[in-house]
Every structure is written in structure tokens, then in C-alpha cells.
Scaffold this active site. Structure first.
Site, PDB file in Angstrom:
ATOM      1  N   GLY A  58       0.861  -1.177   0.000  1.00  8.80           N
ATOM      2  CA  GLY A  58       0.000   0.000   0.000  1.00  8.80           C
ATOM      3  C   GLY A  58       0.895   1.224   0.000  1.00  8.80           C
ATOM      4  CD  GLN A 207      -2.911  -7.396  -3.452  1.00 11.18           C
ATOM      5  OE1 GLN A 207      -3.696  -7.952  -4.231  1.00 11.18           O
ATOM      6  NE2 GLN A 207      -1.659  -7.161  -3.786  1.00 11.18           N
ATOM      7  CG  ASP A 248       0.225   1.609  -5.935  1.00 12.94           C
ATOM      8  OD1 ASP A 248      -0.896   1.196  -6.274  1.00 12.94           O
ATOM      9  OD2 ASP A 248       0.894   1.087  -5.027  1.00 12.94           O
ATOM     10  CG  ASN A 258      -4.884   1.524  -7.461  1.00 11.95           C
ATOM     11  OD1 ASN A 258      -4.073   1.530  -6.531  1.00 11.95           O
ATOM     12  ND2 ASN A 258      -6.096   1.029  -7.335  1.00 11.95           N
ATOM     13  CE  LYS A 259      -1.897  -4.507  -6.569  1.00 11.59           C
ATOM     14  NZ  LYS A 259      -0.474  -4.839  -6.870  1.00 11.59           N
TER      15      LYS A 259
END
Lengths: 360, 360
Positions: A58, A207, A248, A258-259
Site C-alpha cells: 500500500g 488483497q 500508487d 493503481n493495482k
């Protein structure tokens, strides 16, 4: 190591990172939700490995872990002359900053520590080290407060009866206390607003299944787990009113790294007319990055795709792609929920104005 | 049971269903790709359980398995008078038809067997049974041929250098020999067209990781495995030129029910201007279903989402949704690739015309 007591935060969730009597501890998130285990970090190499292995993950949490991790990397150098110690601070920070390429917060936290160190006029390395400990704790405390403020600003977006979709874990476990994407949920829950959360499981590392659904469940929020590919169906059934994810790194024009899977969710949300929000500390905005095209995308180990847990689920020698992140173009983003308030489109102009008035 | 020899088909892949000396055998697809194991089906209950457990899966294969499965369910009733035997044929077919609610082919295969039986004027139950065996083999042979014809029509869509995305397994393992979604790939490969396939892993049951990537790899096709949530990123990088999936049931207006996640892929394809095709036997079109809204969506066991293999990956007592299918609206579909040719929009009109000229 199994019996390390884990302190609780203000949401009554386990702390993810804590500094205790001069030592750094991390919650080993790879073991959740089956086991809640803390791990002491004895060397900077161990901290780097923990970051790479996603024991701590994170963006904001990595920033905090980086600041504390630097302390781990220099604590045995306190006998050096100040100049040599300072050189060591810089080289260790540069080294630790390479642990994960996409997360801007890691380098941000380390840069802040290095610049803080440079600005001091300490008489000894020992004194400088103690000041750096205070600075790392300050970074951590500030992260707690800004996460909470993200939620204070974002909670207004969650209306009674809403279905909220989130992807990956930009939660308490990814940050300090309230999380980023989860912070509007925690604040809305504290405000007794009734709502449902749908958590994408987030392959390959789950996650959402392992972390987000766990922490929201622990906090008493109504959460339902789905596989990533069910989101469109839920949207088509009218179950989703708003999407909130973390990031991120966000570029100066509002493009959001992001992811992996986030862009897909954003495209689906646009298709169904559902607003897609990104919650982030203002520090996640990279004003040196004009747009998302320049953001490096980390490629992860193929085994994360071919295996599930310890078990092979794909053929031997199969080719695999495993990008860890994707970049959601700014036109798919309804707003950036920051500790300073919600920033709306046009992002390039509004982020520049924010930058001009309040700095990076 | 572990040593049952498994015959190979014309693509040199293991057969999924075979009838040998009056007995039905299935390839146990739940064990792929770790083990290639055949299983004899001794009772109709076992066949139903095999269908429910997805040992045999894929709409066309279930249709074939249903026809053979009915034989298993009546083979011990050949001593009955013809009238009683016929009643048994009907009751066993009705019972087996309930094994999976969404797949139209199962009921289609069983209905064809029952109607065939009714049309015979056999002197004995034994003779009628033998005729039904021939009919089941005919259904199987016809499925082989129509799968190959789907590929003959669809192969022209795959251009040299293309990237082809597919979701779930509408492959050889799901059908007879060439598959449906994979048939254009197998035919293009036989025609020596160079192209790459990207296979979505397809959570929760990983048909893409376990089956599609395995069978394409076995057949020598360049295949790369991704998680479902990577598709948007690959599309944004220009790696995907065409999407081809199968379908479990397609409504009379071209709405397509298929494995959960298909609609999401179709929406992403539309966003990136990539054509989304569905390959199917004409029999998969349900002319009694005016649009996709009426297609029942099977809800599967939550453990398929909370577990991976035998291992729990989600918190205890977490709420789960687990729809097995979604319905892709016809406006997202570029064409239906059938054994009769490619049917283009407007589907309602063009499917009606096809129905009027050639029947259901």
C-alpha cells in the site's frame, strides 16, 4: 517471532507498522486472513525484502515503512562522524528506494528523511539519528491524520443505502489507521450511514479477499467479496452506486496508476454511469510526471499468476504476463479524494492550481 | 480408475467424452492440468454429479454428455415393455436436465433424444435402446463437425500477427474436438496463420488457466495466461485485436449468456474499439427466449470464491456473491460465429431470418 504482541489502532484494527523501543515491526500481511503475525525488522535488507514480498504494502504504508526502514539501515552507523553518517543516510535511502519501482510514496518518505537530515545542524550522528526517529514518527502521525481527513472529505459521497465497490486494498492495512479508499467508508460507518461494500478479490495476490474484506469485516462494515470479473454483472444489476479505489501514483494530469484491474473497473463504471473516485494522500500526486504514460509498470513474478497459494493452477511452462499496475486515464475519474478536499476535473488545471497555492 | 486409457481426437488432444463398448467415459476436467484422468460413468446420478461438479463442462459438451448420460440412466431398463421403457426415457431425461439451469444444450440434447425415441416404432425396448445409442453417437459426431465449421467460418477473422483474447474455456475440452471459441484459432493455426492468444484465467474455477491455456499449449498455439483483471491493460497497450468467447445460451435478440466476466470483457472491448465475437453452435440460440433478461443465472457455492484449490483465501464467514454467468447485451457483440456462418447485427432481425429459412 510468532508471539510478538500487535498494538491496535483507533479503529480497533491491528497496526500495520509500529516503532517500539528503537525497533521496527511490521504486520506480515501475506499471512492474513489465516494468521495475524508481527515481524521485527532487523536489517534494511529485511525491510526491502518485506516491501518486495508485500508483507507491508500500500503506497502510504510503504512510505512510512521506508522512513522507519531507513532508521534500521543506519542505526548501527551512529558511531560514524556526522559527514560519513550523512553519506550513509543518503546511500541507504537511495538503495531502499529501489525496492518497488511504481510506488512514489516510498521515495517520497525517504526523500523527506534525507532532506530533513540535511537541514539539521546536529552535533553528533547520535543526535541526528534521534532527530530522524522523531521525523519518521511525525511522518507516521501525519499519515494517520491525513488518512482520516481523506475520509472526512470522502464520506459525503456515500449515501444511505449505497453499494460501494473497491478494488485491491487501499485500507487501514495499506496505510495508517483509516486507509485511503476505505477512509470514507470508515468515517461514513462512524457517522452511522448504512451502506454495503463489494470488495473485488484482486488477483493475483488477493488483497481484496485477504485484506479488504477482512479489515472491513473486523470493523463491522457490511462487506461482500466478489471475484474481479463479477463487477460488471453487479453494476448491471444496479448494486453499485460508487467506486472508490486507492492509487500508487497519480500523474499531474490526474492519470491514476493503481493495482492491475483498476482501469477495467473504471471503464465498467463509465459504461454504467457510476462515478469512479480515487482516494489518496496529496503526496501521491507526482507533479514531475506530466501524465500516466511515463509511470513505470512493475512486472511481477509469473508464479503469482500460475500458482494460487502454494498450488500450481496453470500448465507447466505456460507463458504469463503479470503487470502489477495499470494506468487509468483521467477522463474516467470523477474526483480525487485528498486530505485537502475532493479535486474535480479538469484535473490538469485544478491540480496545477492546488500545487500553485499549497505546494507539492 | 486411474489407468483408463484416454483416446485422442483429430487435434491430438484427449477426448472429453467417449462411448466405448456400451459405457460412458468422461475426462475429469477438474483435475487438469495437473493430471489427465478418465472416469467411467456407471449411473445417471454419477453423470449428473459430474455435470454439477464441472468434471464435464462447456455447453456443447454438456449436451453430448446429456445424450450419453440418458443412455446410462436407461440401460438397465431394457427388459421393460416399450411403453414403460419410453416413460422411463422421458422421466430420466427430465431429471438429468436439471443438473445445470443455464446451459440450454443439456436440455437440447436430452429433448432430441426423447423426440427421437418417440418417433421410432421399435419392436422392443432393447431395439429402441440400440437406436438411441446410434442417435447419441450421431449427436456427438454432428457436434464435432459443427465445431469444425464454426472454425472454418471464424478463422478469417484472425489476421496474421493478431492478438486474440478469450475468456473461460469454450475449447476442445468444452465441446467435441475443435471447440467453439477456440475453433477459429485451431483452424487458423492449421492454415499456418501466426497469431497470439491471451487467455483470461477465469475466476473462480480457473477454466482459462487450467483448461484453455493447457489445450492451446498442447496444440502448439502461442498462448499467454493473464488474470481476468489484466485484460483492460493489455487492450490499452494494443496487444488485443479481437475477442472471441463462447456462450452457454444466446437469446433470440443476440443477448449472450456466458461465464461470469464475459460482459466485462465485452464492455472493455467496446471501450477500446476491439471487435467482440461469440462462437457457438446454432443450437445454443434459444428462440424461446426473446432477450437475455429471462435467462436464469446460476448462483454457485460461495466456497468457490473464498477458497482456491483446497486453501481458504478469504476470512471466515465473509459474505460472497457467486453468479456463474452474466448476460452480455447484443449491442456489444460484433458477430455470432456459427457453423452456418457469421451472423451480424441487427441480431433480432438476422436471427429471425435465419430461423425462418433454416429452422431452430
Amino acid at each position: 517471532m510468532a508471539d510478538i504482541p500487535i498494538p491496535k489502532n483507533r479503529l480497533n484494527l491491528p497496526e500495520t507498522i509500529w516503532w517500539d523501543e528503537g525497533e521496527l515491526f511490521l504486520l506480515d500481511q501475506t499471512q492474513l486472513p489465516l494468521a495475524v503475525v508481527g515481524e521485527r525488522q532487523d536489517t534494511i535488507e529485511q525491510v526491502s525484502d518485506s516491501i518486495k514480498a508485500l508483507k507491508v504494502r500500500g503506497a502510504p504504508a510503504i512510505g512510512v515503512a521506508g522512513a522507519y526502514g531507513l532508521l534500521v539501515g543506519i542505526k548501527n552507523d551512529r558511531q560514524l562522524p556526522v559527514g560519513d553518517f550523512m553519506a550513509r543516510v543518503e546511500s541507504q535511502a537511495a538503495w531502499l528506494g529501489e525496492a518497488r519501482p511504481t510506488a512514489v510514496n516510498l521515495k517520497w518518505g525517504l526523500k523527506r528523511m534525507v532532506e530533513f537530515a540535511k537541514a539539521q545542524t546536529a552535533a553528533s550522528s547520535r543526535e541526528l539519528y534521534d532527530l530522524l526517529v522523531e521525523e519518521a514518527i511525525r511522518i507516521h502521525d501525519e499519515d494517520r491524520e491525513l488518512c482520516r481527513m481523506v475520509g472526512v472529505h470522502g464520506a459525503e459521497l456515500i449515501k444511505p443505502g449505497n453499494g460501494v465497490l473497491t478494488h485491491c486494498n487501499a485500507g487501514s492495512l495499506a496505510t495508517s489507521e483509516f486507509g485511503t479508499a476505505t477512509s470514507p467508508m470508515y468515517v461514513a460507518h462512524q457517522n452511522k450511514v448504512p451502506f454495503k461494500v463489494y470488495a473485488d478479490e484482486t488477483r493475483p495476490l488477493l488483497q481484496g479477499a485477504r485484506l479488504t474484506s477482512w479489515e472491513l469485516q473486523q470493523a463491522g462494515i457490511d462487506v461482500t467479496l466478489i471475484t474481479d470479473n463479477m463487477a460488471a454483472h453487479l453494476m448491471s444489476q444496479g448494486l453499485i452506486d460508487i467506486v472508490i479505489t486507492g492509487t500508487d501514483r497519480t500523474a499531474a494530469n490526474g492519470d491514476v496508476a493503481n493495482k492491475i484491474g483498476t482501469m477495467g473497473v473504471a471503464i465498467l463504471a463509465k459504461h454504467f454511469g457510476i462515478p469512479f473516485y480515487v482516494a489518496l494522500p496529496y503526496s501521491t500526486i507526482d507533479f514531475d510526471m506530466p501524465d500516466g504514460k511515463g509511470i513505470p509498470i512493475e512486472e511481477r513474478d509469473p508464479e503469482e499468476v500460475t500458482h494460487f497459494g502454494m498450488r500450481r493452477t496453470a500448465p507447466e511452462n505456460i507463458q504469463v504476463l503479470s503487470p502489477a499496475f495499470d494506468v487509468t486515464p483521467n477522463e474516467l475519474v470523477a474526483g480525487l479524494i485528498t486530505e485537502r478536499g475532493i479535486i474535480r476535473p479538469p484535473f490538469k488545471e485544478n491540480l496545477l492550481r492546488e500545487y500553485a497555492t499549497k505546494g507539492a
